[in-house]
Design a protein around this motif. Structure first.
Motif, PDB file in Angstrom:
ATOM      1  N   LEU A 139       0.862  -1.147   0.011  1.00 54.35           N
ATOM      2  CA  LEU A 139       0.078   0.021  -0.004  1.00 54.35           C
ATOM      3  C   LEU A 139       0.883   1.164   0.084  1.00 54.35           C
ATOM      4  CD1 LEU A 139      -2.790  -1.142   2.445  1.00 54.35           C
ATOM      5  CD2 LEU A 139      -3.091  -0.478   0.010  1.00 54.35           C
ATOM      6  N   MET A 140       1.843   1.112   0.528  1.00 58.16           N
ATOM      7  CA  MET A 140       2.992   2.372   0.676  1.00 58.16           C
ATOM      8  C   MET A 140       3.387   2.644  -0.747  1.00 58.16           C
ATOM      9  SD  MET A 140       6.168   3.037   2.971  1.00 58.16           S
ATOM     10  CE  MET A 140       7.357   1.754   2.080  1.00 58.16           C
ATOM     11  N   ILE A 141       3.996   1.474  -1.371  1.00 62.84           N
ATOM     12  CA  ILE A 141       4.418   1.577  -2.735  1.00 62.84           C
ATOM     13  C   ILE A 141       3.320   2.258  -3.613  1.00 62.84           C
ATOM     14  CG2 ILE A 141       5.337   0.372  -4.687  1.00 62.84           C
ATOM     15  CD1 ILE A 141       7.605   0.534  -2.609  1.00 62.84           C
ATOM     16  N   LEU A 142       2.220   1.685  -3.628  1.00 60.35           N
ATOM     17  CA  LEU A 142       1.034   2.145  -4.354  1.00 60.35           C
ATOM     18  C   LEU A 142       0.901   3.639  -4.081  1.00 60.35           C
ATOM     19  CD1 LEU A 142      -1.568  -0.883  -4.119  1.00 60.35           C
ATOM     20  CD2 LEU A 142      -0.224  -0.104  -6.139  1.00 60.35           C
ATOM     21  N   PHE A 143       1.025   4.248  -2.717  1.00 55.21           N
ATOM     22  CA  PHE A 143       0.797   5.548  -2.329  1.00 55.21           C
ATOM     23  C   PHE A 143       1.666   6.369  -3.120  1.00 55.21           C
ATOM     24  CE2 PHE A 143       2.174   9.240   0.049  1.00 55.21           C
ATOM     25  CZ  PHE A 143       0.747  10.048   0.202  1.00 55.21           C
ATOM     26  N   PHE A 144       3.039   5.965  -3.350  1.00 54.81           N
ATOM     27  CA  PHE A 144       4.014   6.832  -3.743  1.00 54.81           C
ATOM     28  C   PHE A 144       3.993   6.677  -5.264  1.00 54.81           C
ATOM     29  CE2 PHE A 144       6.152   6.390   0.367  1.00 54.81           C
ATOM     30  CZ  PHE A 144       6.255   7.784   0.573  1.00 54.81           C
ATOM     31  N   ALA A 145       3.453   5.646  -5.821  1.00 58.73           N
ATOM     32  CA  ALA A 145       3.518   5.463  -7.377  1.00 58.73           C
ATOM     33  C   ALA A 145       2.191   6.492  -7.699  1.00 58.73           C
ATOM     34  CB  ALA A 145       3.115   4.216  -7.717  1.00 58.73           C
ATOM     35  N   LEU A 146       1.041   6.430  -7.020  1.00 57.77           N
ATOM     36  CA  LEU A 146      -0.090   7.042  -7.383  1.00 57.77           C
ATOM     37  C   LEU A 146       0.470   8.750  -7.547  1.00 57.77           C
ATOM     38  CD1 LEU A 146      -2.869   5.523  -5.904  1.00 57.77           C
ATOM     39  CD2 LEU A 146      -2.775   6.085  -8.233  1.00 57.77           C
ATOM     40  N   LEU A 147       1.480   9.065  -6.173  1.00 55.16           N
ATOM     41  CA  LEU A 147       1.972  10.507  -6.138  1.00 55.16           C
ATOM     42  C   LEU A 147       2.765  10.910  -7.324  1.00 55.16           C
ATOM     43  CD1 LEU A 147       1.297  12.530  -3.452  1.00 55.16           C
ATOM     44  CD2 LEU A 147       3.362  11.607  -2.773  1.00 55.16           C
ATOM     45  N   GLY A 148       3.475  10.105  -7.750  1.00 55.89           N
ATOM     46  CA  GLY A 148       4.228  10.460  -8.907  1.00 55.89           C
ATOM     47  C   GLY A 148       3.503  10.387 -10.049  1.00 55.89           C
ATOM     48  N   ILE A 149       2.492   9.836 -10.391  1.00 49.01           N
ATOM     49  CA  ILE A 149       1.578   9.841 -11.492  1.00 49.01           C
ATOM     50  C   ILE A 149       0.856  11.143 -11.448  1.00 49.01           C
ATOM     51  CG2 ILE A 149      -0.291   8.851 -12.612  1.00 49.01           C
ATOM     52  CD1 ILE A 149       0.829   6.233 -11.889  1.00 49.01           C
ATOM     53  N   HIS A 150       0.284  11.477 -10.198  1.00 52.52           N
ATOM     54  CA  HIS A 150      -0.392  12.882 -10.040  1.00 52.52           C
ATOM     55  C   HIS A 150       0.432  13.868 -10.234  1.00 52.52           C
ATOM     56  CE1 HIS A 150      -4.463  14.206  -8.180  1.00 52.52           C
ATOM     57  NE2 HIS A 150      -3.549  15.095  -8.804  1.00 52.52           N
ATOM     58  N   ALA A 151       1.657  13.951  -9.691  1.00 53.28           N
ATOM     59  CA  ALA A 151       2.672  14.927 -10.105  1.00 53.28           C
ATOM     60  C   ALA A 151       2.750  15.210 -11.608  1.00 53.28           C
ATOM     61  CB  ALA A 151       3.925  14.727  -9.309  1.00 53.28           C
ATOM     62  N   ALA A 152       3.195  13.841 -12.344  1.00 53.57           N
ATOM     63  CA  ALA A 152       3.513  14.066 -13.797  1.00 53.57           C
ATOM     64  C   ALA A 152       2.292  14.567 -14.433  1.00 53.57           C
ATOM     65  CB  ALA A 152       3.809  12.495 -14.339  1.00 53.57           C
ATOM     66  N   TYR A 153       1.045  14.167 -13.949  1.00 54.03           N
ATOM     67  CA  TYR A 153      -0.263  14.670 -14.643  1.00 54.03           C
ATOM     68  C   TYR A 153      -0.194  16.406 -14.481  1.00 54.03           C
ATOM     69  CZ  TYR A 153      -5.076  16.141 -14.402  1.00 54.03           C
ATOM     70  OH  TYR A 153      -6.290  16.656 -14.601  1.00 54.03           O
ATOM     71  N   LEU A 154      -0.250  16.605 -13.348  1.00 49.47           N
ATOM     72  CA  LEU A 154      -0.148  18.317 -13.150  1.00 49.47           C
ATOM     73  C   LEU A 154       0.790  18.924 -13.742  1.00 49.47           C
ATOM     74  CD1 LEU A 154      -0.621  18.163  -9.278  1.00 49.47           C
ATOM     75  CD2 LEU A 154      -2.264  18.679 -10.954  1.00 49.47           C
ATOM     76  N   ALA A 163      -9.960  13.331 -19.098  1.00 51.64           N
ATOM     77  CA  ALA A 163     -10.250  11.686 -18.707  1.00 51.64           C
ATOM     78  C   ALA A 163      -9.288  11.183 -17.712  1.00 51.64           C
ATOM     79  CB  ALA A 163     -10.515  10.973 -20.001  1.00 51.64           C
ATOM     80  N   LEU A 164      -8.146  11.686 -17.776  1.00 51.87           N
ATOM     81  CA  LEU A 164      -7.050  11.231 -17.064  1.00 51.87           C
ATOM     82  C   LEU A 164      -7.280  11.619 -15.666  1.00 51.87           C
ATOM     83  CD1 LEU A 164      -4.390   9.577 -16.952  1.00 51.87           C
ATOM     84  CD2 LEU A 164      -3.192  11.635 -17.589  1.00 51.87           C
ATOM     85  N   GLY A 165      -7.618  12.843 -15.549  1.00 56.69           N
ATOM     86  CA  GLY A 165      -7.798  13.437 -14.100  1.00 56.69           C
ATOM     87  C   GLY A 165      -8.817  12.550 -13.484  1.00 56.69           C
ATOM     88  N   LEU A 166      -9.921  12.235 -14.205  1.00 55.11           N
ATOM     89  CA  LEU A 166     -11.102  11.639 -13.641  1.00 55.11           C
ATOM     90  C   LEU A 166     -10.318  10.097 -13.104  1.00 55.11           C
ATOM     91  CD1 LEU A 166     -13.810  10.871 -12.781  1.00 55.11           C
ATOM     92  CD2 LEU A 166     -14.513  10.408 -15.304  1.00 55.11           C
ATOM     93  N   ARG A 167      -9.628   9.479 -14.103  1.00 58.20           N
ATOM     94  CA  ARG A 167      -9.192   8.311 -13.622  1.00 58.20           C
ATOM     95  C   ARG A 167      -8.342   8.446 -12.203  1.00 58.20           C
ATOM     96  NH1 ARG A 167     -10.553   3.362 -16.013  1.00 58.20           N
ATOM     97  NH2 ARG A 167     -11.675   3.878 -17.810  1.00 58.20           N
ATOM     98  N   LEU A 168      -7.358   9.263 -12.356  1.00 58.26           N
ATOM     99  CA  LEU A 168      -6.495   9.559 -11.290  1.00 58.26           C
ATOM    100  C   LEU A 168      -7.362   9.562  -9.607  1.00 58.26           C
ATOM    101  CD1 LEU A 168      -3.483  11.877 -12.378  1.00 58.26           C
ATOM    102  CD2 LEU A 168      -3.528   9.681 -11.091  1.00 58.26           C
ATOM    103  N   ARG A 169      -8.458  10.402  -9.939  1.00 60.44           N
ATOM    104  CA  ARG A 169      -9.470  10.538  -8.803  1.00 60.44           C
ATOM    105  C   ARG A 169      -9.670   9.164  -8.382  1.00 60.44           C
ATOM    106  NH1 ARG A 169     -10.637  15.578 -10.951  1.00 60.44           N
ATOM    107  NH2 ARG A 169     -12.284  14.821 -12.413  1.00 60.44           N
ATOM    108  N   THR A 170     -10.374   8.300  -9.332  1.00 61.13           N
ATOM    109  CA  THR A 170     -10.871   7.116  -9.089  1.00 61.13           C
ATOM    110  C   THR A 170      -9.949   6.167  -8.472  1.00 61.13           C
ATOM    111  OG1 THR A 170     -12.226   7.119 -11.052  1.00 61.13           O
ATOM    112  CG2 THR A 170     -11.824   4.855 -10.360  1.00 61.13           C
ATOM    113  N   TRP A 171      -8.361   6.181  -9.083  1.00 61.32           N
ATOM    114  CA  TRP A 171      -7.508   5.524  -8.166  1.00 61.32           C
ATOM    115  C   TRP A 171      -7.043   6.071  -6.885  1.00 61.32           C
ATOM    116  CZ3 TRP A 171      -4.084   6.465 -13.292  1.00 61.32           C
ATOM    117  CH2 TRP A 171      -4.740   5.738 -14.364  1.00 61.32           C
ATOM    118  N   TRP A 172      -7.268   7.061  -6.610  1.00 61.02           N
ATOM    119  CA  TRP A 172      -7.208   7.519  -5.277  1.00 61.02           C
ATOM    120  C   TRP A 172      -8.165   6.785  -4.291  1.00 61.02           C
ATOM    121  CZ3 TRP A 172      -2.754   8.834  -3.332  1.00 61.02           C
ATOM    122  CH2 TRP A 172      -1.819   9.527  -3.814  1.00 61.02           C
TER     123      TRP A 172
END
Length: 304
Positions: free
Chosen positions: A8-23, A36-45
């Motif tokens: 879960l910690m690895i997933l958290f940092f992976a999502l954090l990285g993806i979100h930063a790249a998206y921004l 659409a990608l922003g919606l997917r990110l909210r879904t994954w969080w």
């Protein structure tokens, strides 16, 4: 730190990285549409939060989190239906079935858990619609509610049964299942978005392509083989088979919910726009992967 917490910690940092790249990408290339990608990110969080509640806390907290997920998924499904007063009475009875279904899970009564919605609710749900409501629209009203219950409650409630059936391995199996299901969705979407050409069913899902399906299946199968010995009591060989199974069933689940949504929303463009940010996009694949994976595990292994 155990394997669940580490994952879960690895997933958290992976999502954090993806979100930063998206921004950053949104600022560098503002001409492209990343909604659409922003919606997917909210879904994954949201799914990451549900995973934490379903695996790190006690069994009661896990059941409550998944029961709330079922409620919101069913509520959103009903919001897509053009309903009358008679149908809304059926909605009430459908909502009442959710805590009953999760009670069978809480007490560990597998027999009733597996037949309550497909048999008893199926047989008795039409009764409120039968009484003094005439015959016009009967089949349409009842069948639409039954479809919602089967997918959003019966299908998703299988997630909760893993820990009831196997307190020792249940949390790891849930994390394994949800992680692979979401990975399959992510890779399918990303591959379809960047280099997909041949649409699977363009009228149902304009994003999903055969290239995305193939990439999702390969990625899910490969990752399942790698992580199954760490999160589950399954060996690498059965992990490989599980990855293929989850990839295929997740594909059909996502496609079925896409068709269902578009059928219910035909001619209602305003509601279709309002429902783009939906819980159903968070759970569509899980409505299929959860029951399929649970029953395969029960068939092959004694610990379930």
């Amino acid at each position: 730190m155990n394997s669940l917490q580490f994952t879960l910690m690895i997933l958290f940092f992976a999502l954090l990285g993806i979100h930063a790249a998206y921004l950053v990408t949104g600022r560098v290339r503002p001409e492209r549409d990343y909604a659409a990608l922003g919606l997917r990110l909210r879904t994954w969080w949201g799914m990451w939060l549900i995973l934490c509640l379903a695996t790190l806390f006690n069994r009661a907290a896990s059941l409550l989190a998944l029961m709330i997920l079922c409620f919101f998924a069913l509520k959103e499904y009903f919001s897509m239906i053009r309903s009358n007063k008679a149908e809304r009475r059926l909605f009430l009875w459908a909502y009442l079935a959710i805590p009953v279904q999760f009670y069978w899970i809480y007490i560990g009564w597998y027999g009733m858990f597996i037949v309550f919605i497909p048999v008893y609710v199926f047989l008795f749900l039409p009764v409120p619609r039968l009484i003094n409501k005439g015959t016009v629209g009967f089949l349409r009203s009842v069948s639409r509610v039954q479809w919602g219950l089967m997918l959003m409650v019966f299908g998703l409630s299988h997630l909760a049964y893993f820990q009831a059936a196997s307190p020792e391995y249940g949390a790891g199996l849930v994390l394994f299942l949800v992680l692979l299901t979401q990975l399959n969705d992510i890779v399918q979407y990303a591959a379809s978005f960047y280099f997909g050409r041949r649409k699977v069913v363009p009228t149902a899902n304009p994003y999903l392509t055969w290239e995305g399906f193939a990439c999702g299946l390969l990625a899910t199968t490969g990752v399942a083989c790698l992580i199954s010995p760490y999160l589950t009591p399954l060996g690498a060989g059965f992990g490989l088979f599980s990855g293929m199974l989850i990839g295929l069933s997740g594909f059909f689940g996502s496609l079925t919910i896409s068709v269902l949504k578009r059928d219910l929303l035909i001619g209602d463009d305003d509601k279709a726009q309002a429902l783009k940010k939906s819980y159903l996009s968070l759970v569509d694949s899980l409505t299929y992967t959860s029951p399929v994976f649970l029953h395969v595990i029960r068939y092959f292994f004694d610990f379930m």
